[in-house]
Enzyme design. Structure first.
Site, mmCIF file in Angstrom:
data_model
loop_
_atom_site.group_PDB
_atom_site.id
_atom_site.type_symbol
_atom_site.label_atom_id
_atom_site.label_comp_id
_atom_site.label_asym_id
_atom_site.label_seq_id
_atom_site.Cartn_x
_atom_site.Cartn_y
_atom_site.Cartn_z
ATOM 1 N N SER A 4 -51.942 14.268 -43.055
ATOM 2 C CA SER A 4 -50.848 15.231 -43.105
ATOM 3 C C SER A 4 -49.533 14.486 -42.880
ATOM 4 C CB SER A 4 -51.052 16.294 -42.024
ATOM 5 O OG SER A 4 -49.950 17.163 -42.046
ATOM 6 N N GLY A 34 -55.501 23.387 -41.022
ATOM 7 C CA GLY A 34 -55.756 22.532 -39.893
ATOM 8 C C GLY A 34 -55.587 23.154 -38.526
HETATM 9 C C1 LIG Z 1 -48.534 25.143 -47.310
HETATM 10 C C2 LIG Z 1 -49.582 24.060 -47.243
HETATM 11 C C3 LIG Z 1 -50.207 23.769 -46.042
HETATM 12 C C4 LIG Z 1 -51.170 22.758 -45.956
HETATM 13 N N1 LIG Z 1 -51.791 22.497 -44.767
HETATM 14 C C5 LIG Z 1 -52.750 21.523 -44.704
HETATM 15 C C6 LIG Z 1 -53.439 21.258 -43.498
HETATM 16 O O1 LIG Z 1 -53.257 21.925 -42.472
HETATM 17 N N2 LIG Z 1 -54.346 20.226 -43.485
HETATM 18 C C7 LIG Z 1 -54.602 19.473 -44.615
HETATM 19 O O2 LIG Z 1 -55.416 18.549 -44.579
HETATM 20 N N3 LIG Z 1 -53.997 19.753 -45.782
HETATM 21 C C8 LIG Z 1 -53.087 20.747 -45.852
HETATM 22 N N4 LIG Z 1 -52.463 21.006 -47.053
HETATM 23 C C9 LIG Z 1 -52.789 20.179 -48.238
HETATM 24 C C10 LIG Z 1 -53.810 20.858 -49.150
HETATM 25 O O3 LIG Z 1 -55.039 21.057 -48.495
HETATM 26 C C11 LIG Z 1 -54.038 20.001 -50.415
HETATM 27 O O4 LIG Z 1 -54.576 18.742 -50.030
HETATM 28 C C12 LIG Z 1 -52.754 19.759 -51.189
HETATM 29 O O5 LIG Z 1 -51.937 20.903 -51.181
HETATM 30 C C13 LIG Z 1 -53.030 19.388 -52.656
HETATM 31 O O6 LIG Z 1 -53.687 20.424 -53.345
HETATM 32 P P1 LIG Z 1 -52.913 21.451 -54.322
HETATM 33 O O7 LIG Z 1 -52.057 20.610 -55.227
HETATM 34 O O8 LIG Z 1 -53.996 22.206 -55.033
HETATM 35 O O9 LIG Z 1 -52.100 22.324 -53.432
HETATM 36 C C14 LIG Z 1 -51.503 22.021 -47.132
HETATM 37 C C15 LIG Z 1 -50.880 22.331 -48.354
HETATM 38 C C16 LIG Z 1 -49.930 23.337 -48.425
HETATM 39 C C17 LIG Z 1 -49.293 23.645 -49.751
#
Ligand SMILES: Cc1cc2nc3c(=O)[nH]c(=O)nc-3n(C[C@H](O)[C@H](O)[C@H](O)COP(=O)(O)O)c2cc1C
Length: 358
Positions: free
Chosen positions: A173, A85
């Site tokens: 978020s 983001g």
């Molecule tokens: C370290 C980290 C930073 C993230 N930063 C953002 C972000 O800036 N904006 C957003 O919409 N989602 C963010 N997410 C969420 C991910 O895009 C995703 O929706 C979430 O981690 C679930 O997917 P996963 O289980 O495969 O990690 C972040 C996730 C992690 C782990």
């Protein structure tokens, strides 16, 4: 080959604190010479977000927050990548430590708080790669101290439209106080109207990303508002503020922030199915949350996702996972005698919405 190198480095990276390891990974990706992504089996191609996408496996937001290495990430085999983001003004985010690996749960808790180099830095980096192949989007948000949150999203859309294939409005978020309130119906309506105006002639694809921690009544309102305001796709879901009782790493589970990875798979997939049943084919869905295998990706597709994304599993399994998921999806298509991913989308939405993940 690149995937092999990074998988080899995993034990070393896991010996470092998570944020340092991640910075090192981004820096290493930035040093790679330009390499064309592997060619995908045409059966994996999905028509979504207004264009053909060579395979449905995408990188979720938050991995390349500063938009530094989109082409290297595409060369790992992702069908599309979501950067950011990004917020308008540079902001540092929360104090470190702000990322925690819950290893025994294959999960992460993060409370970065949208640390961002800001919109201008993102614009310059994206302008430098304009015209290169590959489907690239940016996740956008509002500054923590903003007096006009909706104006922040509109500024991001106005600046980045035309430089990327899609923009994801992140109202989910958990780490920016009050941000998720923008999911409320009146705010959301106003926000999406302003975003629609800001994209102007460019007609850049607008995606809305929602939290997993919402009621079904709230989901009804979000779906109705998104349809009314011409949103092009929904992403389900962001990280969760809940802490499932099943978590083994009890000490780290108490850290504040959004939980991602394996424990998010069931609740986010169920919400995805509920969303699919409400959308009735009127826009595509991006399924994200706990995808760590071809089986998990296939379940997301059967719950209603045309595309999937992942982040946390990349940390635990390395980039070889991407090719593994694509091979597995081809096997599922062949076993079920389907010609394309699209034919499988939503097939089990009713069952999964009932909580039966098979
Ligand atoms: C370290 C980290 C930073 C993230 N930063 C953002 C972000 O800036 N904006 C957003 O919409 N989602 C963010 N997410 C969420 C991910 O895009 C995703 O929706 C979430 O981690 C679930 O997917 P996963 O289980 O495969 O990690 C972040 C996730 C992690 C782990």
């Amino acid at each position: 080959m690149i995937a092999g190198l990074f998988s080899f480095a995993l034990p070393f990276l896991h010996a470092l604190d998570p944020e340092t390891a991640h910075q090192l990974t981004i820096r290493s990706l930035g040093l790679l010479p330009p390499i064309a992504p592997p060619r995908d089996d045409p059966r994996l191609s999905v028509e979504a977000l207004g264009r053909p996408i060579p395979n449905p496996v995408g990188l979720a937001a938050g991995y390349d927050k500063q938009c530094e290495v989109p082409d290297a990430l595409l060369s790992l085999g992702f069908g599309f990548v979501e950067l950011g983001g990004v917020v308008p003004k540079p902001q540092p985010g929360n104090p470190r430590p702000r990322v925690f690996r819950l290893r025994s749960d294959e999960a992460i808790i993060n409370r970065f708080g949208l640390n961002s180099h800001g919109l201008e830095a993102a614009r310059v980096r994206l302008l430098a790669r304009k015209g290169r192949p590959g489907v690239v989007g940016v996740n956008i948000g509002a500054n923590k101290d903003s007096g006009d949150r909706i104006g922040d999203y509109a500024a991001c859309v106005a600046t980045l439209s035309g430089l990327v294939d899609f923009l994801t409005v992140n109202v989910s978020s958990p780490n920016t106080p009050g941000l998720r309130d923008l999911q409320g119906e009146a705010f959301l309506d106003d926000l999406l109207a302003r975003v629609g105006e800001a994209r102007g002639e460019s007609r850049t694809t607008i995606v809305l990303k929602i939290a997993p921690d919402i009621s079904l009544d709230a989901l009804d309102a979000i779906v109705a508002t998104a349809l009314r305001r011409g949103v092009d796709a929904l992403t389900v879901s962001n990280t969760t503020v809940s802490r499932p009782a099943s978590l083994r790493d009890a000490a780290l589970a108490r850290e504040a922030g959004g939980l991602s990875g394996k424990p998010l798979f069931a609740p986010s997939t169920r919400l995805l199915a509920e969303t699919y049943l409400r959308i009735e084919g009127r826009m595509p869905l991006i399924g994200v949350g706990g995808v760590d295998s071809a089986e998990a990706a296939w379940a997301k597709i059967r719950a209603g996702a045309s595309l999937i994304q992942l982040y946390t599993a990349l940390v635990y399994k390395g980039p070889g996972l991407i090719a593994g998921i694509k091979r597995g999806l081809i096997r599922f298509l062949e076993a079920e005698r389907l010609a394309s991913i699209t034919e499988a989308v939503g097939r089990d939405a009713h069952r999964i919405a009932q909580g039966d993940l098979g």
